[in-house]
Design a protein around this motif. Sequence first.
Motif, PDB file in Angstrom:
ATOM      1  N   TYR A 134       0.831  -1.191   0.000  1.00 16.08           N
ATOM      2  CA  TYR A 134       0.000   0.000   0.000  1.00 16.08           C
ATOM      3  C   TYR A 134       0.877   1.258   0.000  1.00 16.08           C
ATOM      4  O   TYR A 134       0.672   2.164  -0.812  1.00 16.08           O
ATOM      5  CB  TYR A 134      -0.953   0.002   1.204  1.00 16.08           C
ATOM      6  N   ALA A 198      -6.086   2.458  -2.160  1.00 11.53           N
ATOM      7  CA  ALA A 198      -6.608   1.499  -1.171  1.00 11.53           C
ATOM      8  C   ALA A 198      -7.709   0.641  -1.802  1.00 11.53           C
ATOM      9  O   ALA A 198      -7.750  -0.580  -1.610  1.00 11.53           O
ATOM     10  CB  ALA A 198      -7.140   2.239   0.054  1.00 11.53           C
ATOM     11  N   LEU A 201      -6.127  -1.755  -4.234  1.00 12.72           N
ATOM     12  CA  LEU A 201      -5.422  -2.818  -3.511  1.00 12.72           C
ATOM     13  C   LEU A 201      -6.419  -3.854  -2.990  1.00 12.72           C
ATOM     14  O   LEU A 201      -6.163  -5.063  -3.058  1.00 12.72           O
ATOM     15  CB  LEU A 201      -4.632  -2.207  -2.344  1.00 12.72           C
ATOM     16  N   LEU A 276      -8.963  -0.731   3.051  1.00 11.75           N
ATOM     17  CA  LEU A 276      -7.814  -1.415   3.652  1.00 11.75           C
ATOM     18  C   LEU A 276      -8.262  -2.536   4.590  1.00 11.75           C
ATOM     19  O   LEU A 276      -7.612  -3.584   4.655  1.00 11.75           O
ATOM     20  CB  LEU A 276      -6.908  -0.424   4.389  1.00 11.75           C
TER      21      LEU A 276
END
Lengths: 290, 337
Positions: A134, A198, A201, A276
């Motif tokens: 990240y 985020a 990801l 996240l």
Amino acid sequence: MSALEGAAALPVPPAPPAAARAFARLLGSELLLIFRRPRNLVILAALALLPVAIAVVVRYSSGGIGAEVTLFTRVTGNGLFLAFGAMAVMTPFLLPIAVTVVAGDAVAGEAASGTLRYLLAVPAGRTRLLAAKYLGAVLYALAAVLLIMLSALAAGWALFPSGPVALLSGTTISLADSLLRLLIVAGYATAGMAALAAVALAVSTLADSPIGVVAGVVVGVVVFQLLGALPDLAPLRPYLITSWWTAFDEVLRSPMGVARLVDGLLVYAAYTLVALSTAWARFTGRDITG
Amino acid sequence: MSVNAGVTEAEGTSAGASPPLGRGGAIVTTSLTKRFPGGQVAVDHLDLAVPRGSVFGFLGPNGSGKTTTIRMLLGLVTPTEGTCEVLGEPVPRRLAAVLPRVGALVDGPAFHPHLSGTANLLRLSAADAAVDRRTARARVAEALARVGLSAAARKRYGAYSVGMRQRLALAAALRGPRELLILDEPTNGLDPQGTREVRSLIRQVAAAGTTVFVSSHLLAEVEQICTHAAVMSGGRLVAQGTVAELRAALGGRAAVTRVTVETPHAGRAATLLTGLGLAGVRAGDGEVSAALGDRAPEDVCRALVEAGVAVRGFAVVRPSLEDVYVDLTGEGFDVGA
């Protein structure tokens, strides 16, 4: 008493400085991986070239450039405006695509190529690796933003006058003040891209194909932009991450529209937190079969 | 002749119970099971016992659950059921303490194509909190030298041949001092010379006291270096023990010691061998073979010569580990042919 015993039975983590140094090495390796990858470098080069192209077009053509006319006509008065103008042009799509390519590839790319199993067998630690992935993507976003601004400043000052800057509200501010405001724009734009990173990801931990992840997130950005543009869906706008990306024009007003920027940052924080958490829950519990 | 006839569960597990191991084992699993979300059972109640200091051959055809087992040992896949201990520590709970002592080659090499061999290994070192940054470069160079990749260390991984890629994966496993080396199909893609080199590398590592757990579907390659072996089939363990125990477990099975006679009088020899009470007589072009049973080979040879059969060649073929493997897994059709 029993709580103390329980704590003593836990594995002893390495001393904080050693753990921090080891994490710094992992992050450094992640950055080397990102910034040595030809594809990522080509994207950065393209992002850096675009402000130069805009400067040349504005300097040598008589007509304006579409919707961003207000900003670009000001460029002819002060080259510094090119930095704001370039950000206004690139933040809705080009910058998000660049960030998505890196963040969306972060986990899915390593999973697809099989390098993930070797990293985890090292052991890199799943939470540790995710954190490094990240931060790596966020630093790539920061590099992209700074590169765009520096390139725009250089091109702007090479082709147009410099000096004090007249703001959108008519007041004139010093060069130092305007550079400070540029830094705020950079910070705000990076925060917006960090929230997007985020999300990308999180999607990256959910899917196996890196190209699918990148395409999916980019389509998502486009859909959000379209939803935000529909007048009937105006009530939805504050909840769309994309609506806040270009709010940095507040920086060009006097006084600065701080409240709107803070609202934007809160929206980013909410997106980042949810994304996240999803990424972490998925990545730490997942079977690595690729 | 079918070889898998007569192999029952009971026979399989009797061989499986042979090495009693406590906490001292390098790898101990009890009832280890992996059921994937699709319902497919990749590993089914596996009780594996790998003694410390052994070179342990983990054998089985493709798809028999070897790689899934290895992924569970390394914490990549979470077991559905059962327990798993590596170097005396429970896995996956204590992975962070275990894995720095384990070198692994999992399911073929996988590296970044745009980075050099050295850069790829340095990336793994950087991810390893247990590695001292100052010695990382030296260790990587040493690992590359051990697998003969020093000359190609600065070449892009994308430009490596299949064999070089496999060597780089081995170098990754040898990046630091290891108590246990887990090698999944280490000779895949290597030419005969490369295969020989890997065998000698495994011998070296084992001689230095490292336990080596090596999986393969090509058993002849592993047979020469293993002290112990386990055979998997369809996710289940069908046999494990020392190599000698496994060979002995063959008694009464299809794969047995055979005699092969080279002769121009194949028909006459076949009749004679049948007359001597030998089973499984097969006559071919200029060759006859039969199961030896409890006959002494010299008696068989004398009987042939006395009957006027011209014996041009006479061989006694003992079952190899491969025969055990084929027998237990049902892979292949005709052992003696």
